[in-house]
Write a protein that holds these residues in place. Structure first.
Motif, mmCIF file in Angstrom:
data_model
loop_
_atom_site.group_PDB
_atom_site.id
_atom_site.type_symbol
_atom_site.label_atom_id
_atom_site.label_comp_id
_atom_site.label_asym_id
_atom_site.label_seq_id
_atom_site.Cartn_x
_atom_site.Cartn_y
_atom_site.Cartn_z
ATOM 1 N N ALA A 91 5.400 -1.605 0.617
ATOM 2 C CA ALA A 91 6.010 -2.327 1.738
ATOM 3 C C ALA A 91 6.574 -1.350 2.762
ATOM 4 N N LEU A 92 7.140 -0.240 2.300
ATOM 5 C CA LEU A 92 7.647 0.774 3.219
ATOM 6 C C LEU A 92 6.522 1.330 4.080
ATOM 7 N N CYS A 93 5.375 1.579 3.480
ATOM 8 C CA CYS A 93 4.223 2.069 4.250
ATOM 9 C C CYS A 93 3.869 1.104 5.382
ATOM 10 N N ARG A 94 3.964 -0.174 5.094
ATOM 11 C CA ARG A 94 3.644 -1.170 6.121
ATOM 12 C C ARG A 94 4.598 -1.058 7.307
ATOM 13 N N TYR A 95 5.894 -0.941 7.037
ATOM 14 C CA TYR A 95 6.873 -0.780 8.111
ATOM 15 C C TYR A 95 6.630 0.512 8.890
ATOM 16 N N LEU A 96 6.378 1.587 8.174
ATOM 17 C CA LEU A 96 6.208 2.883 8.814
ATOM 18 C C LEU A 96 4.955 2.920 9.689
ATOM 19 N N ARG A 97 3.866 2.374 9.170
ATOM 20 C CA ARG A 97 2.616 2.395 9.950
ATOM 21 C C ARG A 97 2.748 1.554 11.205
ATOM 22 N N LYS A 98 3.409 0.410 11.085
ATOM 23 C CA LYS A 98 3.615 -0.448 12.257
ATOM 24 C C LYS A 98 4.420 0.277 13.328
ATOM 25 N N ALA A 99 5.308 1.180 12.910
ATOM 26 C CA ALA A 99 6.137 1.939 13.857
ATOM 27 C C ALA A 99 5.425 3.182 14.380
ATOM 28 N N GLY A 100 4.181 3.419 13.943
ATOM 29 C CA GLY A 100 3.396 4.526 14.481
ATOM 30 C C GLY A 100 3.392 5.785 13.659
ATOM 31 N N ALA A 101 3.937 5.750 12.442
ATOM 32 C CA ALA A 101 3.964 6.942 11.595
ATOM 33 C C ALA A 101 2.571 7.257 11.054
ATOM 34 N N GLU A 102 2.345 8.539 10.776
ATOM 35 C CA GLU A 102 1.132 8.983 10.094
ATOM 36 C C GLU A 102 1.480 9.140 8.611
ATOM 37 N N LEU A 103 0.736 8.486 7.746
ATOM 38 C CA LEU A 103 1.093 8.409 6.334
ATOM 39 C C LEU A 103 0.240 9.315 5.458
ATOM 40 N N LEU A 104 0.917 10.015 4.563
ATOM 41 C CA LEU A 104 0.273 10.717 3.459
ATOM 42 C C LEU A 104 0.783 10.031 2.194
ATOM 43 N N VAL A 105 -0.087 9.575 1.330
ATOM 44 C CA VAL A 105 0.348 8.737 0.215
ATOM 45 C C VAL A 105 -0.181 9.253 -1.113
ATOM 46 N N SER A 106 0.615 8.973 -2.152
ATOM 47 C CA SER A 106 0.235 9.400 -3.496
ATOM 48 C C SER A 106 0.768 8.421 -4.516
ATOM 49 N N ASP A 107 -0.028 8.154 -5.533
ATOM 50 C CA ASP A 107 0.402 7.314 -6.648
ATOM 51 C C ASP A 107 -0.463 7.641 -7.850
ATOM 52 N N VAL A 108 0.098 7.511 -9.038
ATOM 53 C CA VAL A 108 -0.688 7.759 -10.245
ATOM 54 C C VAL A 108 -1.774 6.705 -10.419
ATOM 55 N N ASN A 109 -1.611 5.558 -9.756
ATOM 56 C CA ASN A 109 -2.616 4.496 -9.753
ATOM 57 C C ASN A 109 -3.531 4.713 -8.541
ATOM 58 N N GLY A 110 -4.700 5.238 -8.783
ATOM 59 C CA GLY A 110 -5.616 5.550 -7.697
ATOM 60 C C GLY A 110 -6.028 4.347 -6.879
ATOM 61 N N ALA A 111 -6.047 3.162 -7.481
ATOM 62 C CA ALA A 111 -6.432 1.959 -6.750
ATOM 63 C C ALA A 111 -5.424 1.656 -5.643
ATOM 64 N N LEU A 112 -4.139 1.882 -5.923
ATOM 65 C CA LEU A 112 -3.117 1.656 -4.896
ATOM 66 C C LEU A 112 -3.263 2.663 -3.755
ATOM 67 N N THR A 113 -3.569 3.902 -4.095
ATOM 68 C CA THR A 113 -3.785 4.919 -3.062
ATOM 69 C C THR A 113 -4.969 4.532 -2.190
ATOM 70 N N ASP A 114 -6.061 4.127 -2.800
ATOM 71 C CA ASP A 114 -7.255 3.721 -2.042
ATOM 72 C C ASP A 114 -6.943 2.542 -1.123
ATOM 73 N N ARG A 115 -6.154 1.601 -1.622
ATOM 74 C CA ARG A 115 -5.784 0.439 -0.811
ATOM 75 C C ARG A 115 -4.974 0.860 0.414
ATOM 76 N N ALA A 116 -4.039 1.792 0.240
ATOM 77 C CA ALA A 116 -3.230 2.264 1.362
ATOM 78 C C ALA A 116 -4.084 3.011 2.380
ATOM 79 N N VAL A 117 -5.069 3.740 1.910
ATOM 80 C CA VAL A 117 -5.985 4.436 2.820
ATOM 81 C C VAL A 117 -6.720 3.426 3.676
ATOM 82 N N ARG A 118 -7.206 2.352 3.048
ATOM 83 C CA ARG A 118 -7.950 1.328 3.792
ATOM 84 C C ARG A 118 -7.042 0.561 4.746
ATOM 85 N N GLU A 119 -5.868 0.134 4.268
ATOM 86 C CA GLU A 119 -5.025 -0.751 5.064
ATOM 87 C C GLU A 119 -4.246 -0.028 6.156
ATOM 88 N N PHE A 120 -3.800 1.202 5.875
ATOM 89 C CA PHE A 120 -2.913 1.893 6.806
ATOM 90 C C PHE A 120 -3.534 3.132 7.435
#
Length: 350
Positions: A188-217
């Protein structure tokens, strides 16, 4: 662990060990401070390596909840419950109902809710045995990911306030933020940050969540071991606590550390090291208080609009912490502690 020594040194009031062999319940309930009001804090279920680790986690989290409520001006103390077990296979309705009976015996001195490893359904089971529980079906806290959303919203506002302090501007446009952990709050934080124009670098032990963030944000995926060393303005730890240890501090290449995880500092020396390196640290129990604010205000009868407005005080509270740190020559963890203790003293019941 020397339990009595740890309780006395940390100002803890009570520790309850709960066991029910009939359903496998092994739980610890820790009440840190109830001077301002009932202890408020979630019920976590985690597959700890040992009894000592479970107790240590509950104690750290309970103490953090006292400071989180105090610095947010809430008339509650701090408490925490942990259930020792694998939430993916060990939980049952009978277990949580049994936990609810132990909770009922405290007669309102501790109010619990959803936390890591527990769900609205688990709270519904607890509610069959006691009224001292939140986040059940039909409540705001039990609606979708409401509590996580409010926590993320507060962290987002706290990042803005921290950038204002560190960089002289709260704008997130083009700001690189490294987010560690993409659970409900981190995502949810990524969603707020991306909407505000931030560039996101993301990491999670669950690769599916990382892939989802790459696609969505449009985020850049980073391996879990490499997230700390990313060249960025903000490092946002949103996974488990204790991440800011000596090894991680040596890798940081950021101006601000501001995230949703609890108990981020491996020890008090970590805050001093961050200060010495010119990295602004947003004390975790200040920036991640959105969830407890939402819970406390819902218990008082407030609606979503009032809760959102109160969460928006997190930014000004952080600014107050930073002013105190500057004026008194403190690291920000020390400043937050002094401010929380002053507010706790003012909140204490006669």
């Amino acid at each position: 662990m020397q339990v009595w020594e740890a309780m006395g040194g940390g100002g803890f009031e009570e520790i309850i060990f709960a066991s029910d062999p009939a359903n496998g319940l092994k739980a610890v309930i820790v009440l840190h401070n109830t001077q301002a009001g009932p202890a408020l804090g979630g019920c976590r279920m985690w597959n700890y390596a040992s009894e000592e680790e479970a107790l240590a986690d509950a104690m750290k989290l309970a103490r953090s909840m006292t400071y989180k409520s105090a610095i947010s001006g809430l008339p509650y103390g701090g408490g925490k419950a942990v259930i020792w077990g694998d939430p993916s296979k060990d939980k049952s309705e009978a277990m949580f109902r049994s936990f609810g009976r132990f909770l009922q015996r405290l007669n309102g001195r501790y109010v619990t809710g959803v936390d890591l490893g527990t769900t609205v359904r688990d709270m519904d089971a607890i509610a069959q045995e006691t009224s001292y529980v939140t986040d059940m079906t039909g409540t705001l806290g039990g609606s979708g990911n409401y509590t996580a959303e409010m926590t993320a919203y507060g962290v987002y506002l706290g990042i803005e306030a921290s950038l204002q302090e560190a960089e002289g501007s709260r704008s997130l446009a083009g700001i690189r933020v490294a987010v560690q952990g993409l659970g409900k709050v981190g995502y949810a934080l990524c969603r707020y940050l991306r909407k505000a124009g931030a560039e996101l670098l993301v990491s999670d032990v669950n690769g599916a969540l990382t892939d989802r963030a790459v696609r969505e944000f449009g985020a850049s995926a980073v391996s879990p071991g490499a997230i700390y060393a990313q060249d960025c303005e903000v490092f946002a730890p949103c996974a488990l606590g204790g991440v800011l240890d000596r090894r991680v501090l040596a890798q940081l290449s950021c101006r601000v550390v501001a995230g949703a995880a609890n108990n981020q500092l491996a020890g008090p020396e970590a805050a001093a090291e961050l200060k010495a390196r010119g990295i602004l640290y947003a004390p975790d129990y200040t920036i991640n208080a959105g969830g407890i604010i939402a819970t406390a205000l819902e218990l008082a009868g407030s609606g979503a609009e009032d809760i959102r407005r109160r969460v928006e005080t997190i930014g000004p509270t952080l600014a107050e912490v930073y002013r105190l740190a500057r004026s008194a020559g403190l690291d920000t963890a020390q400043a937050a502690g002094q401010l929380a203790e002053a507010k706790l003293a003012a909140l204490q019941r006669p």
